[in-house]
Design an enzyme around this catalytic site. Structure first.
Site: not given
Lengths: 508, 172
Positions: A117, A201, A236, A293
């Site tokens: 990430k 973030e 999530h 993917r």
């Protein structure tokens, strides 16, 4: 090169999905199975099947070395990794490249660049894409974490660089909570991914999760196949996905698609990929991460674009050019997918593996089911709880909801608990119907009391049926004891077809 | 037949018999009462566990889950869990036994594998202290002590496969 045989390094519904594509293209399939999966459908439907090892994934589906040996032994020219397991493992992709076996996905180098990430955030900056404010490198220390958080302002999100599935993630709304969250995220990331790298973030409040499907060939062509709205999530994990998003118009779709293609091209990305974005309440989009993917939710894109993504993946891996350009892509209609999990919504969503004693599957117009189960199959406790994906397609969102709801009412899975009932609840919810959804939507819905009650008629029918089933149980016992014609006559209710046949015979 | 069925948390009394006209039993037809209210219906089993029921002219598809310990029916998007009132049944004992005090068992809330055992037999533990961790389908679940006391029994060890409802430890 044209593939004659493909090894599918996965299990469950996705292994069957890929087998179907191979069969349609005239390609033989090689299945792999752990001990828990000997009786799984993906083994039944394959042309060849090889045992991998014991049930735990670490000793079977994650054993890249064994999988490559089987690929060599079987003469498979390519490996399709599906999703999960080794699908985003750059070392495995590299090992396939070294062995001269085509990995159906991006190159290991593109995967390395976009799979982490933090590196993907650097790539996003280089490609001039908007992303959430915050660090683009792993945090070296708690002091650095404090500095970055102060700069982007609370609330912030701590995330594992190697993350996925919500592991190693912590939302922090106050400075005093950062130290403990930093430590917790690090240790969770270390345990889940073998890497304790975390970054910070800015937390976007009440965002929508909207992602762009891209497809790139090995000749420099890359297209965006529209967006998927995946805001209905729990912990999530996506629960419902749809295409298109109710809030993405043609202009926004174009801008997001263009940004996604720019990122993919900058990394020399090939094959299928998904660029995930957060969309804030003002419809500003921020790059979140890239999934290198095929996604679980790819069918909704297939239905609205009319393309078979697995066919395309295989053709691209064979070295073919994309058979269309961006101008040829038009979205038509609306598709919604439910992820049906073996978990108990009435009991804290605890996993519910075990034997499926009853299975009635839906059908009819506009319904697709990608499924890996059958009646009497024992759902293993060793893997993720996805049983099946139910997808509805219709000209409008409203009609797609109605179709999905109708299909859900036909669907029964007995013996284990599933989240089927939860979907009905979501589809009936006013906010969902009006597309007022964000990533916190489902948690809010679940805190409300359930309102739907069964009708008086349904409850009465259930009572009568319970009594009939009970009486059949006792006549069953009786027929064993009494043996002969009388017992048979008493058992007529238990032989509906026979009784019906007799009645029809009388009428004729 | 006469029975009491506990469904949706209340007991219901049913009395049913096969419908006979002029002394001839009608295939699949029944009449009787639910809590004294008369009812006539027709039932046909289409395949194992799948019953077609017509009450008045309302048609229902009823699907039975095959489970001896926890029978359930699916009708119109609703799962009805029920028990036929039999004093020998597990559920009956569950709801009519077990007081508040005394030793408390820690039971597996789901089938799974024991990953860690956090206390040993003889240990003093606090209420809500983690005792055993089990895992299924990539989800770990820490089972906590229901009360402060001593671990008087520890039946779980790492690697064990457990069924839902298995007693893993006893705290007293």
């Amino acid at each position: 090169m044209t593939f004659k045989k493909i090894l599918i390094a996965n299990r469950g519904e996705i292994a069957l999905r890929i087998q179907r594509a191979c069969r349609e293209l005239g390609i033989a399939t090689v299945a792999l199975y752990s001990d828990a999966d000997r009786a799984a459908l993906h083994v039944l439907e394959a042309d060849e099947a090889y045992r991998l090892g014991p049930s735990p994934a670490l000793e079977s589906y994650l054993r890249g070395d064994l999988i490559l040996n089987i690929a060599r032994k079987s003469g498979a020219q390519a490996i399709h990794p599906g999703y999960g397991f080794l699908s985003e493992n750059a070392d495995f992709a590299q090992a396939c490249e070294d062995a001269g076996i085509k990995f159906i996905g991006p190159s290991s180098s593109a995967m390395r660049m976009l799979g982490s990430k933090t590196r993907a955030r650097q790539a996003a900056d280089a490609a001039g894409m908007p992303r959430t404010p915050g660090s683009t490198k792993a945090l070296a220390s708690l002091d650095e974490a404090f500095a970055v958080a102060a700069q982007v302002k609370y609330p912030v999100m701590l995330k594992a660089a190697a993350g996925g599935g919500g592991k190693g993630m912590r939302a922090v709304s106050r400075r005093e909570d950062l130290a403990s969250a930093f430590e917790a995220a690090q240790s969770e990331a270390e345990r889940a991914f073998g890497s304790s790298e975390v970054y910070i973030e800015k937390l976007i409040e009440q965002p929508r999760h909207v992602e762009i499907q891209i497809m790139a060939d090995e000749h420099g062509n890359c297209v965006a196949l529209g967006e998927r709205e995946c805001s209905v999530q729990r912990r999530h994990q996506k629960v419902i996905e749809e295409a298109p998003s109710a809030v993405v118009n043609e202009d926004l779709r174009h801008r997001m698609g263009e940004a996604a293609v720019r990122l993919a091209k900058s990394a020399g990305y090939t094959n299928a990929g998904t660029v995930e974005f957060l969309l804030d309440s003002h419809r500003n989009f921020y790059f979140l991460e890239m999934n290198t993917r095929l996604q679980v939710e790819h069918p909704v894109t297939e239905l609205v674009t009319g393309f078979d993504l697995v066919h395309l993946q295989i053709r691209i891996a064979q070295g073919e050019s994309l058979p269309f350009t961006q101008e040829d892509i038009h979205l038509r209609g609306h598709a919604i997918e439910c992820r049906i999990y073996a978990e108990d919504p009435d009991n804290g969503f605890l996993p519910s593996p075990g034997r499926i004693t009853r299975l009635l599957q839906p059908g009819g117009p506009g319904i697709r089911e990608d499924c890996g189960i059958y009646e009497d199959w024992v759902v293993p406790m060793d893997y993720d709880p996805l049983l099946s994906k139910l997808i509805a397609y219709a000209p409008t969102r409203e009609m797609a909801i109605a179709r999905l709801s109708r299909a859900l009412s036909e669907y029964v899975i007995g013996g284990i608990r599933t989240n089927l009932g939860l979907f009905q609840r979501i589809l009936d919810d006013k906010d969902f119907r009006q597309a007022h959804i964000d990533t916190g939507y489902l948690d809010r819905l679940l805190t409300q009391p359930k309102t739907a009650r069964p009708s008086h008629g349904a409850e009465q029918a259930a009572l009568l049926a319970a009594a009939i089933f009970e009486s059949m149980k006792s006549t069953g016992e009786q027929s064993v004891k009494t043996n002969g014609a009388r017992a048979k006559d008493q058992d007529v209710a238990a032989h509906g077809w026979k009784a019906l046949g007799r009645r029809d015979g009388l009428r004729a | 037949m006469k029975l009491t069925i506990e469904m949706e948390d209340r007991p219901r009394n049913l009395e049913l018999q096969r419908l006979a006209i002029n002394g001839i039993e009608q295939n699949g037809f029944w009449r009787g009462t639910i809590d004294g209210e008369p009812v006539v219906f027709e039932a046909h089993l289409l395949s194992p566990g799948v019953l077609s029921l017509i009450v008045g002219n309302s048609a229902y598809r009823i699907v039975q889950e095959e489970s001896a310990s926890d029978p359930a029916l699916h009708v119109d998007n609703h799962r009805f869990s029920y028990s036929i009132n039999d004093p020998r049944s597990l559920r009956f004992r569950r709801s009519h036994g077990a007081g508040a005090g005394g030793p408390k068992a820690i039971k597996a809330p789901m089938p799974g594998r024991v990953v860690r055992v956090l206390a040993q037999k003889g240990d003093e533990v606090q209420a809500h202290q983690g005792i055993v961790v089990i895992e299924a389908m990539k989800m770990q679940n820490e089972l906590k002590s229901p009360k402060a006391g001593m671990v008087v029994e520890m039946r779980a060890s790492p690697g064990d496969t457990v069924a839902s409802g298995d007693v893993l430890a006893v705290i007293d």
